[in-house]
Write a protein that holds these residues in place. Structure first.
Motif, short mmCIF file in Angstrom:
data_model
loop_
_atom_site.label_atom_id
_atom_site.label_comp_id
_atom_site.label_asym_id
_atom_site.label_seq_id
_atom_site.Cartn_x
_atom_site.Cartn_y
_atom_site.Cartn_z
N SER A 20 0.83 -1.21 0.00
CA SER A 20 0.00 0.00 0.00
C SER A 20 0.86 1.25 0.00
N ASP A 44 -6.03 2.30 1.68
CA ASP A 44 -6.69 1.57 2.78
C ASP A 44 -7.80 2.45 3.34
N THR A 55 -4.24 -4.11 5.03
CA THR A 55 -5.23 -4.07 3.96
C THR A 55 -6.10 -5.31 4.07
N ASP A 79 -4.40 -2.68 -5.52
CA ASP A 79 -3.63 -3.00 -4.31
C ASP A 79 -4.37 -4.16 -3.63
N THR A 80 -3.62 -5.14 -3.15
CA THR A 80 -4.25 -6.33 -2.56
C THR A 80 -3.80 -6.53 -1.12
MG LIG Z 1 -1.68 -2.94 2.22
#
Ligand SMILES: [Mg+2]
Ligand SMILES: Nc1nc2c(ncn2[C@@H]2O[C@H](COP(=O)(O)OP(=O)(O)OP(=O)(O)O)[C@@H](O)[C@H]2O)c(=O)[nH]1
Length: 477
Positions: A20, A44, A55, A79-80
């Motif tokens: 992130s 986030d 996250t 983003d994961t």
């Molecule tokens: Mg993250």
């Protein structure tokens, strides 16, 4: 946008390796967010993510980038999460991308989740861009870690990028690599619409809003859409992409990632993995979609005030839209009244769902002790699922009991090999394989009963390796 100017990629890594934060730098460097909008781990966006510093949801965002060759590109980034309980978010993200930025913390090196996410990305056929992050840390060992990645992925040493997401080092070079190495999406602009739903969320005014990746054709306001799995038809009101909010567009075309608003009031119509079609010109073949995900841990959730039962049902339905891995069915308990039996991917997932229900929907809940599900095969061939030993049928009628197992991957420094083996053995683990990642670290594969791993295995593992071991697991049939 022409297909050859689009790049779709996700960022994957072990938990806390800096995905992130790296996304922050990409957003900043491409001028996607203004200085005022910027904050640490800006993607986030859930309160819970900010408080816990992790996250839990995939987050998609579109950027514009002018490359060194003078061309303008549209970059769609996802983003994961890194925690094992949210792997379903990762696997769904991968299907919307052609490339994956694999981030590795240069002080910690390859960990269990790094391996799992790498294999998921390779399975999905994505181009992998390996990136060493946190090179600013005093404990970073970029050279050694680079070798590890070279061995693991089979890339050349110069293909591994070194960055510091915190200090903003190496970000330009990474953006160039993404444009050069991630293949542009393929799709047919003239074919009938096919778009994959990879996520959805609920808006009080607009109904269910699916996030889609368009494969063929276009989605435009005014057209009528249908779905592969259900018969409903809706007129499209709006399409667009996400930045820190929705940005309306005239169309979403092949290769593009974005949202669509069509006043979808029946929430269950937007199934993750389903194909969105042109209702007046339906494509012949649906997109492959996703493999169904099975819950691993079960617990009962009951409203503390029995009058809130309907509200809980409503909240679960809406939350399921945003979390396809949530499972629930009505259940009654003599002590707690009417509630739901819910299934989760792990204990953290369960905790997060309960908190989201309480916060986002203002509910007050009581939950029962989590447990796993056993299958009992009776002598007459009947199969029943059981969570509670007290519900076990008469022994004489039982042919066999099946227990859920997982395949666990453990990465640890070699001095702890003995401790890890001992722990796995105590937990009824069956050894499968072991190999050295480099001269000092090993990767184990064990098969273990889910019940042994679900409660405190991770804490024990950390305890017996001074916190150095990492763990990942997936269900076995
Ligand atoms: Mg993250
Ligand atoms: N020193 C240093 N710290 C970093 C760097 N990148 C990230 N961090 C820190 O590492 C921690 C985790 O960063 P995140 O970006 O939240 O990591 P993540 O991979 O997104 O974590 P999950 O999404 O929960 O898996 C934060 O405290 C960051 O400030 C870096 O380049 N250098």
């Amino acid at each position: 946008m022409a297909l050859d100017r689009i790049r779709n990629f996700c960022i994957v890594a072990h938990i806390d390796h800096g995905k992130s934060t790296l996304a922050d730098r990409l957003l900043e460097q491409t001028g996607t967010l203004t200085h005022r909008e910027m904050e640490a781990q800006v993607l986030d966006s859930l309160d819970l993510e900010r408080e816990r510093g992790i996250t839990i949801k995939l987050h998609a965002v579109r950027m514009r980038y002018e490359a060194k060759d003078g061309q303008r590109y549209q970059l769609n980034l996802i983003d994961t999460p890194g925690h094992v309980d949210f792997t379903y978010e990762v696997s769904r993200s991968l299907v919307a991308c052609e490339g994956a930025v694999l981030v590795v913390d240069a002080s910690q090196g390859v960990q269990a989740q790094t391996l799992s996410n790498l294999f998921l990305a390779l399975d999905a056929g994505l181009e992998i861009i390996p990136v060493l992050n946190k090179i600013d840390l005093p404990g970073a060992e970029p050279d050694r870690r680079k070798e590890e990645l070279v061995d693991l992925i089979g890339v050349k040493p110069e293909e591994v990028l070194s960055v510091s997401a915190k200090e903003g080092i190496g970000i330009d070079a990474l953006l160039e690599e993404i444009v050069q190495r991630v293949p542009p999406p393929k799709g047919d602009p003239d074919a009938p619409l096919r778009a994959l739903i990879f996520d959805s969320y609920y808006d009080r005014y607009q109904g269910a809003i699916p996030m889609v990746r368009v494969v063929d054709g276009f989605i435009r306001p005014g057209m009528r859409i249908g779905f592969g799995a259900v018969d409903s038809v809706y007129p499209v009101d709006e399409v667009g992409y996400l930045r820190l909010g929705r940005f309306e567009q005239e169309t979403l075309g092949p290769g593009e990632v974005g949202y669509l608003i069509a006043g979808i009031k029946r929430i269950s119509d937007t199934k993750v993995g389903d194909t969105v079609l042109d209702a007046d010109h339906r494509a012949e073949h649906l997109l492959p979609g996703y493999r169904e995900i099975k819950p691993m841990v079960f617990s009962g959730m009951y409203p503390s005030d029995s009058d809130d039962y309907e509200e809980l049902r409503d909240a679960l339905e809406k939350l399921k839209l945003n979390d396809g891995s949530l499972f629930y069915e009505p259940e009654t308990s003599t002590a707690l009244g009417f509630g739901f039996r819910c299934g989760f991917l792990g204990l953290l997932h369960m905790e997060i769902i309960q908190e989201r229900l309480e916060r986002e929907f203002g509910l007050d809940l009581v939950s029962t002790v989590p447990n796993v599900e056993y299958h009992v095969v009776m002598t007459d061939g009947e199969r029943i699922a059981i969570e509670n030993p007290s519900a076990m049928p008469d022994r004489s009628k039982i042919l066999r009991i099946e227990e859920p197992y997982v395949r666990a991957r453990i990465v640890c420094p070699s001095e702890y090999i003995g401790n890890v083996q001992k722990l796995c053995h105590e937990r009824r683990g069956e050894y499968r394989s072991m190999h050295y990642l480099d001269t000092t670290r090993v990767e184990f594969v064990y098969e273990l009963p889910l019940a042994e791993i679900v409660l405190d295995f991770y804490d024990r593992l950390k305890g017996s390796t001074r916190g150095y071991a990492s763990l990942d697991w997936e269900p076995l049939e």
